[in-house]
Design an enzyme around this catalytic site. Structure first.
Site, short mmCIF file in Angstrom:
data_model
loop_
_atom_site.label_atom_id
_atom_site.label_comp_id
_atom_site.label_asym_id
_atom_site.label_seq_id
_atom_site.Cartn_x
_atom_site.Cartn_y
_atom_site.Cartn_z
N TYR A 292 0.73 -1.25 -0.09
CA TYR A 292 -0.06 -0.03 0.14
C TYR A 292 0.86 1.06 0.17
CZ TYR A 292 -4.26 -2.44 0.05
OH TYR A 292 -5.68 -3.14 -0.38
N ARG B 17 1.58 2.10 -3.56
CA ARG B 17 0.55 2.38 -4.31
C ARG B 17 0.31 4.12 -3.95
NH1 ARG B 17 -4.26 -1.16 -3.67
NH2 ARG B 17 -5.13 0.33 -5.05
N ASN C 48 -12.53 3.00 -6.89
CA ASN C 48 -10.90 3.60 -6.72
C ASN C 48 -10.66 4.04 -5.44
OD1 ASN C 48 -10.94 2.78 -9.02
ND2 ASN C 48 -11.15 4.69 -10.23
N HIS D 262 -14.94 1.58 -1.77
CA HIS D 262 -13.67 0.62 -1.30
C HIS D 262 -12.80 1.46 -0.55
CE1 HIS D 262 -14.57 -2.48 -4.51
NE2 HIS D 262 -15.35 -2.34 -3.78
N CYS E 80 -6.74 3.09 13.06
CA CYS E 80 -6.27 2.41 13.59
C CYS E 80 -6.82 1.03 14.37
CB CYS E 80 -6.26 3.09 15.45
SG CYS E 80 -5.13 2.26 16.52
N GLY F 105 -14.51 2.09 -17.03
CA GLY F 105 -13.11 1.50 -16.49
C GLY F 105 -13.16 0.52 -15.35
N SER G 86 -13.79 -3.90 -14.49
CA SER G 86 -14.21 -5.35 -15.00
C SER G 86 -15.52 -5.90 -14.43
CB SER G 86 -13.08 -6.10 -14.32
OG SER G 86 -13.03 -6.19 -12.90
C1 BV8 Z 1 -17.47 -9.01 0.76
C2 BV8 Z 1 -8.97 -3.10 -2.07
C3 BV8 Z 1 -18.51 -9.94 2.69
C4 BV8 Z 1 -8.93 -1.80 -2.10
C5 BV8 Z 1 -10.54 -4.43 -3.50
C6 BV8 Z 1 -14.86 -15.94 -3.72
C7 BV8 Z 1 -13.49 -16.06 -2.80
C8 BV8 Z 1 -13.57 -14.79 -1.71
C9 BV8 Z 1 -14.41 -13.81 -1.93
C10 BV8 Z 1 -15.22 -13.75 -2.77
C11 BV8 Z 1 -15.59 -15.05 -3.74
N1 BV8 Z 1 -16.75 -14.44 -4.52
C12 BV8 Z 1 -17.24 -13.38 -4.34
C13 BV8 Z 1 -16.29 -12.83 -3.44
C14 BV8 Z 1 -16.38 -11.55 -2.58
C15 BV8 Z 1 -15.32 -10.76 -2.96
C16 BV8 Z 1 -15.43 -10.53 -4.73
O1 BV8 Z 1 -16.21 -10.08 -5.27
N2 BV8 Z 1 -14.32 -11.29 -5.34
C17 BV8 Z 1 -14.33 -11.17 -6.61
C18 BV8 Z 1 -12.81 -10.95 -7.12
C19 BV8 Z 1 -14.80 -12.58 -7.15
N3 BV8 Z 1 -15.77 -9.21 -2.60
C20 BV8 Z 1 -15.28 -9.13 -1.32
O2 BV8 Z 1 -14.69 -9.53 -0.77
C21 BV8 Z 1 -16.06 -7.60 -0.75
N4 BV8 Z 1 -16.64 -7.91 0.42
O3 BV8 Z 1 -17.92 -9.52 -0.03
O4 BV8 Z 1 -17.84 -8.94 2.01
C22 BV8 Z 1 -19.16 -9.41 3.69
C23 BV8 Z 1 -20.42 -9.08 3.77
C24 BV8 Z 1 -20.87 -8.37 5.10
C25 BV8 Z 1 -20.31 -8.41 6.09
C26 BV8 Z 1 -18.78 -8.79 5.97
C27 BV8 Z 1 -18.33 -9.51 4.78
C28 BV8 Z 1 -15.11 -6.74 -0.84
C29 BV8 Z 1 -14.40 -6.37 -2.43
C30 BV8 Z 1 -13.43 -5.16 -2.16
C31 BV8 Z 1 -12.10 -5.83 -2.12
N5 BV8 Z 1 -11.01 -4.63 -2.49
N6 BV8 Z 1 -9.14 -3.62 -3.10
C32 BV8 Z 1 -7.68 -1.40 -3.09
O5 BV8 Z 1 -6.48 -1.84 -2.71
O6 BV8 Z 1 -7.75 -0.98 -3.96
S1 BV8 Z 1 -10.77 -5.19 -4.80
C33 BV8 Z 1 -10.19 -4.51 -6.32
O7 BV8 Z 1 -11.05 -4.55 -7.04
C34 BV8 Z 1 -10.32 -2.75 -6.14
O8 BV8 Z 1 -10.97 -2.26 -5.08
C35 BV8 Z 1 -11.12 -2.34 -7.32
O9 BV8 Z 1 -11.56 -1.10 -7.24
C36 BV8 Z 1 -11.75 -3.59 -7.59
C37 BV8 Z 1 -12.25 -3.77 -8.84
O10 BV8 Z 1 -11.40 -3.66 -10.04
P1 BV8 Z 1 -11.52 -2.67 -11.21
O11 BV8 Z 1 -11.67 -1.41 -10.29
O12 BV8 Z 1 -12.82 -3.12 -11.85
O13 BV8 Z 1 -10.11 -3.03 -11.80
P2 BV8 Z 1 -9.82 -4.17 -12.88
O14 BV8 Z 1 -8.29 -4.06 -12.97
O15 BV8 Z 1 -10.42 -5.49 -12.38
O16 BV8 Z 1 -10.53 -3.72 -14.25
C38 BV8 Z 1 -10.14 -2.49 -14.75
C39 BV8 Z 1 -10.92 -2.32 -15.97
O17 BV8 Z 1 -10.48 -1.04 -16.80
C40 BV8 Z 1 -10.71 -3.42 -17.11
O18 BV8 Z 1 -12.21 -4.03 -17.51
C41 BV8 Z 1 -10.00 -2.75 -18.34
O19 BV8 Z 1 -10.59 -3.38 -19.63
C42 BV8 Z 1 -10.51 -1.38 -18.13
N7 BV8 Z 1 -9.60 -0.44 -18.78
C43 BV8 Z 1 -8.27 -0.37 -18.92
N8 BV8 Z 1 -7.78 0.74 -19.29
C44 BV8 Z 1 -8.78 1.65 -19.41
C45 BV8 Z 1 -9.69 0.90 -19.04
N9 BV8 Z 1 -11.39 1.26 -19.13
C46 BV8 Z 1 -11.31 2.81 -19.76
N10 BV8 Z 1 -10.23 3.31 -20.02
C47 BV8 Z 1 -9.08 2.89 -20.06
N11 BV8 Z 1 -7.74 3.64 -20.34
ZN ZN Z 2 -5.06 4.28 18.13
#
Ligand code: BV8
Ligand code: ZN
Length: 252
Positions: free
Chosen positions: A69, A72, A104, A121, A129, A189, A191
């Site tokens: 982090y 980043r 983001n 997110h 803390c 932007g 997935s």
């Molecule tokens: C929850 C941290 C429950 C912040 C992120 C199986 C196993 C484990 C978990 C799961 C599972 N199945 C489902 C889950 C749930 C899981 C999930 O969805 N997993 C997915 C991967 C299957 N979700 C969670 O765990 C969430 N929490 O479910 O909790 C719960 C409920 C109640 C009480 C308690 C618990 C939490 C999800 C958040 C995770 N945190 N990151 C950070 O470090 O940034 S995830 C990460 O992915 C980021 O947050 C990011 O924002 C997010 C999505 O990614 P994108 O932003 O879409 O980026 P990506 O690279 O994927 O895509 C980019 C796109 O841009 C592409 O399509 C590309 O073509 C396009 N592009 C490229 N260039 C351009 C463009 N577009 C336009 N212009 C360009 N120039």
């Molecule tokens: Zn503290």
């Protein structure tokens, strides 16, 4: 270069004053120089998200999570918003009912002037803390030493939502309500893979919004989009605004 010829329906919606929702992911920051997560060369290449973006990973090795982090934060501190961020802020500036829901954490939408927004997110620039829960805005780059500690002695963590963690309820609730009321939903932007955030545009579509996807690649959301622009957000969005006659600030 793919031309951006919006449909008459999209032009009317862009020019209109009905509620608009913009939903963004890492692709909107791509042209600022930040890698996405899942593209080639992305943040998840060579890094296992389960080792740097889960509470268990932090408990096991806070130093490793913080090195990911802090890198980043340093990357995000060195760059500026691009035309996509500025175009989204320009849509908000028209004064129509508007919300930006972003996945983001880089802070570039805020730097571009977006105000009516929710961060689904969290933020790289907020620390929390793990002992006393105190939140702080912290822009120091690099953070030294790692992991940073609170005045109470507790370990500080990035105030972002990790896998397996719940999204901030207030932010998610605001995004859901905006999705239910939106006439237009721009999905830029992302997935559309990460839940429950990825459900927001689906709620908008189910509530009657016209969904438009801006992404070089097709995604699981693409079948729900009334219109898709296969290109870079920093190119497509300014062209759409120009076609609709919405003024845009040039780069500050
Ligand atoms: C929850 C941290 C429950 C912040 C992120 C199986 C196993 C484990 C978990 C799961 C599972 N199945 C489902 C889950 C749930 C899981 C999930 O969805 N997993 C997915 C991967 C299957 N979700 C969670 O765990 C969430 N929490 O479910 O909790 C719960 C409920 C109640 C009480 C308690 C618990 C939490 C999800 C958040 C995770 N945190 N990151 C950070 O470090 O940034 S995830 C990460 O992915 C980021 O947050 C990011 O924002 C997010 C999505 O990614 P994108 O932003 O879409 O980026 P990506 O690279 O994927 O895509 C980019 C796109 O841009 C592409 O399509 C590309 O073509 C396009 N592009 C490229 N260039 C351009 C463009 N577009 C336009 N212009 C360009 N120039
Ligand atoms: Zn503290």
């Amino acid at each position: 270069m793919p031309s951006t010829v919006p449909s008459a329906r999209l032009l009317a919606l862009l020019r209109g004053h009905e509620p608009a929702l913009v939903f963004t992911g890492a692709g909107v920051s791509r042209e600022s120089g930040i890698p996405t997560f899942r593209d080639a060369g992305g943040l998840w290449e060579g890094v296992d998200p389960m080792e740097v973006a889960t509470p268990e990973a932090f408990d096991e090795d806070p130093g490793r999570v913080w090195r990911f982090y802090d890198a980043r934060r340093r990357q995000a501190a060195a760059i500026r918003p691009n035309a996509a961020h500025r175009a989204i802020a320009a849509i908000e500036a028209t004064g129509r009912p508007f919300l930006l829901a972003t996945q983001n954490v880089d802070g570039l939408h805020e730097l571009a002037g977006s105000r009516a927004m929710v961060r689904l997110h969290g933020s790289l620039w907020q620390l929390r803390c793990t002992s006393c829960g105190r939140r702080s805005d912290d822009r120091r780059v690099p953070l030294d030493p790692l992991p940073p500690r609170c005045a109470c002695g507790g370990l500080l963590r990035p105030d972002v939502v990790w896998f397996g963690e719940a999204l901030p309820m207030v932010a998610f609730g605001r995004a859901e309500r905006a999705a239910r009321n939106a006439a237009l939903c721009l999905v830029v932007g992302t997935s559309s893979l990460v839940e429950p955030a990825a459900g927001i545009p689906r709620i908008a579509r189910a509530s009657g919004a016209y969904v438009v996807e801006i992404n070089p690649e097709a995604t699981p959301l693409s079948p729900l989009a009334g219109e898709r622009f296969a290109g870079a957000a920093g190119v497509i969005l300014p062209e759409l605004l120009a076609a609709a006659g919405i003024p845009m600030e040039s780069a500050a």
